[in-house]
Design an enzyme around this catalytic site. Structure first.
Site, PDB file in Angstrom:
ATOM      1  N   GLU A  40     -23.046  66.289   0.292  1.00  0.00           N
ATOM      2  CA  GLU A  40     -21.815  65.499   0.409  1.00  0.00           C
ATOM      3  C   GLU A  40     -20.580  66.356   0.134  1.00  0.00           C
ATOM      4  O   GLU A  40     -19.534  66.149   0.736  1.00  0.00           O
ATOM      5  CB  GLU A  40     -21.850  64.290  -0.541  1.00  0.00           C
ATOM      6  CG  GLU A  40     -22.888  63.245  -0.167  1.00  0.00           C
ATOM      7  CD  GLU A  40     -22.726  62.708   1.255  1.00  0.00           C
ATOM      8  OE1 GLU A  40     -21.598  62.672   1.770  1.00  0.00           O
ATOM      9  OE2 GLU A  40     -23.756  62.351   1.863  1.00  0.00           O
ATOM     10  N   TYR A 127     -15.811  59.277  -4.301  1.00  0.00           N
ATOM     11  CA  TYR A 127     -16.714  59.237  -3.148  1.00  0.00           C
ATOM     12  C   TYR A 127     -18.056  59.902  -3.475  1.00  0.00           C
ATOM     13  O   TYR A 127     -19.122  59.317  -3.281  1.00  0.00           O
ATOM     14  CB  TYR A 127     -16.064  59.933  -1.936  1.00  0.00           C
ATOM     15  CG  TYR A 127     -17.080  60.223  -0.868  1.00  0.00           C
ATOM     16  CD1 TYR A 127     -17.548  59.199  -0.058  1.00  0.00           C
ATOM     17  CD2 TYR A 127     -17.626  61.499  -0.720  1.00  0.00           C
ATOM     18  CE1 TYR A 127     -18.528  59.434   0.888  1.00  0.00           C
ATOM     19  CE2 TYR A 127     -18.601  61.744   0.222  1.00  0.00           C
ATOM     20  CZ  TYR A 127     -19.043  60.710   1.030  1.00  0.00           C
ATOM     21  OH  TYR A 127     -20.018  60.945   1.955  1.00  0.00           O
ATOM     22  N   ASP A 145     -15.268  57.050   2.453  1.00  0.00           N
ATOM     23  CA  ASP A 145     -14.846  58.310   3.064  1.00  0.00           C
ATOM     24  C   ASP A 145     -14.105  57.990   4.356  1.00  0.00           C
ATOM     25  O   ASP A 145     -13.861  56.814   4.665  1.00  0.00           O
ATOM     26  CB  ASP A 145     -16.052  59.232   3.313  1.00  0.00           C
ATOM     27  CG  ASP A 145     -16.916  58.762   4.478  1.00  0.00           C
ATOM     28  OD1 ASP A 145     -16.775  57.588   4.901  1.00  0.00           O
ATOM     29  OD2 ASP A 145     -17.715  59.562   4.978  1.00  0.00           O
TER      30      ASP A 145
END
Ligand code: SF4
Length: 409
Positions: A40, A127, A145
């Site tokens: 991520e 996030y 996101d």
């Protein structure tokens, strides 16, 4: 989103999930939190197709927090080289060291399991914390996101971005109260509900843009299948609800998507107000008589805390002459020859950069052993290092320096 639409979303995801190195075949299996964190972080600002190979190489070299925590920064940068935003790599290393330090027994290092602890770590924001908690620990935690922002903006015709400053809706009731009492599906309905409450004299609160987006994200994640809803929306945003020309006919949410039903998908989300900054400068490729190139760490406009070629702001070069600023690095008397090798363009965050590249050949009397000293007016610590010319291309871990070097070597 209704339970029905979430069900359609899950079915769509099971049928369409792409094979990715960080995604196991069993979509319901809890993930390795370390792999979620790395993938991520790499995916921020970088496309999936680019990240794929980087992730595989990274996981071979640093398969877990323990191995990463023992790595040197230069090695970490080497495996990050080309992904840009090097502060992300630096923060990953800092966090790995912190997490390794938290280990209480001889067991494996474990990423924290609460949002508060995760968000306290360098480089982990709301996030990434939500992704780790939902995908790895199967908690009911939300993520937000760019993909989810685009989808929510279109689903509910939100004509603002989460980053928009100021009060989006001035109201006289709390968001929490409105959420409990009324079913809202658009920001306008929310505003209306809140305004209605104000006439009853309830407490004053301001609802900000990001809160509205996060509220939609939390509703999606308020389910034992939060991990799948989150990941399915990311995938939907990447492959179907694309920035340009969304593939609405194949979208599992098109029956309830307001922008689609109104024929207004091109209007949402609104364009970002981005202020780009132009910067023109000079990069010096300073070569000693014994074939070494001068590298600088710190004290420069860009690429702080990593080896980079000397650079400074300048006007475009009309003639080939040694700029006065070059004497921060070398003595003008040591210069044997000077060559303009061309220009290159580059982007770093909001900076649109254009640079002239000057090759500066030093005379035989100026051996690399005579290291230049940082200038007295330098406001940041600066380290100079001479590196072998033959190894220069593999030593620099940033494309800014590599682009300049390739003009000269
Ligand atoms: S219907 Fe179209 S605009 Fe709406 S969420 Fe789906 S792909 Fe995006």
């Amino acid at each position: 989103m209704t339970p029905d639409s979430l069900k359609r979303l899950r079915e769509w995801f099971r049928a369409n999930a792409a094979e990715l190195p960080w995604r196991p075949a069993d979509l319901d299996a809890p993930r390795d939190p370390y792999a979620v964190w790395i993938s991520e972080t790499m995916l921020q600002q970088t496309q999936v197709s680019t990240v794929r190979d980087y992730f595989i190489r990274w996981m071979k070299q640093f398969p877990n927090v323990e191995t990463l925590a023992q790595a040197e920064e230069a090695e970490v940068f080497k495996y990050w080289q080309g992904l840009g935003y090097y502060s992300r790599a630096r923060n990953i290393l800092k966090t790995a060291k912190i997490v390794a330090g938290l280990r209480q027994s001889k067991g494996p290092c474990k990423m924290p399991e609460t949002r508060k602890e995760l968000e306290a770590l360098p480089g982990i924001g709301a996030y990434t914390a939500g992704a780790i908690l939902s995908l790895a620990y199967h908690q009911r935690e939300a993520i937000l996101d760019g993909n989810l922002v685009r989808i929510f903006s279109r689903l509910y015709e939100l004509d603002f971005l989460p980053t928009d400053k100021g009060k989006i809706i001035d109201c006289h009731a709390s968001l929490q109260e409105a959420r409990n009492d009324v079913q809202v599906s658009t920001a306008r309905e929310l505003a209306h509900a809140l305004e209605k409450r104000s006439s009853h004299g309830t407490k004053c609160n301001d609802v900000r843009a990001s809160e509205i987006y996060w509220e939609y994200a939390r509703k999606v994640a308020d389910s034992p299948k939060a991990y799948m809803h989150n990941e399915a929306l990311m995938e939907l945003g990447r492959t179907v609800c694309k920035t340009k020309s969304p593939l609405c006919e194949t979208c599992p949410l098109h029956k309830e998507c307001r922008a689609f039903l109104d024929g207004r998908t091109a209007e949402f989300p609104p364009a970002k107000k981005r202020t780009e900054k132009s910067w023109h400068g000079t990069v010096l490729v300073i070569e000693s008589a014994d074939e070494k190139i001068l590298a600088v760490n710190g004290g420069q406009k860009f690429l702080d805390k990593q080896l980079a070629l000397p650079h400074f702001e300048s006007a475009r070069h009309a003639t080939v002459a040694l700029p006065a600023k070059a004497e921060d690095y070398i003595n003008a008397d040591d210069v044997e020859s000077l060559k303009h090798c061309g220009t290159f363009r580059h982007s770093i965050t909001v900076h649109k950069i254009e640079c002239d590249v000057l090759h500066v050949q030093l005379s035989t009397k100026a051996k690399s052993a005579h290291l230049p000293k940082p200038t007295a007016n330098s406001d940041k610590p600066t380290v100079f290092e001479w590196i072998e010319k033959a190894k220069a291309l593999e030593t620099f871990a940033n494309s800014f320096s590599l682009k300049a070097l390739k003009k000269c070597l």
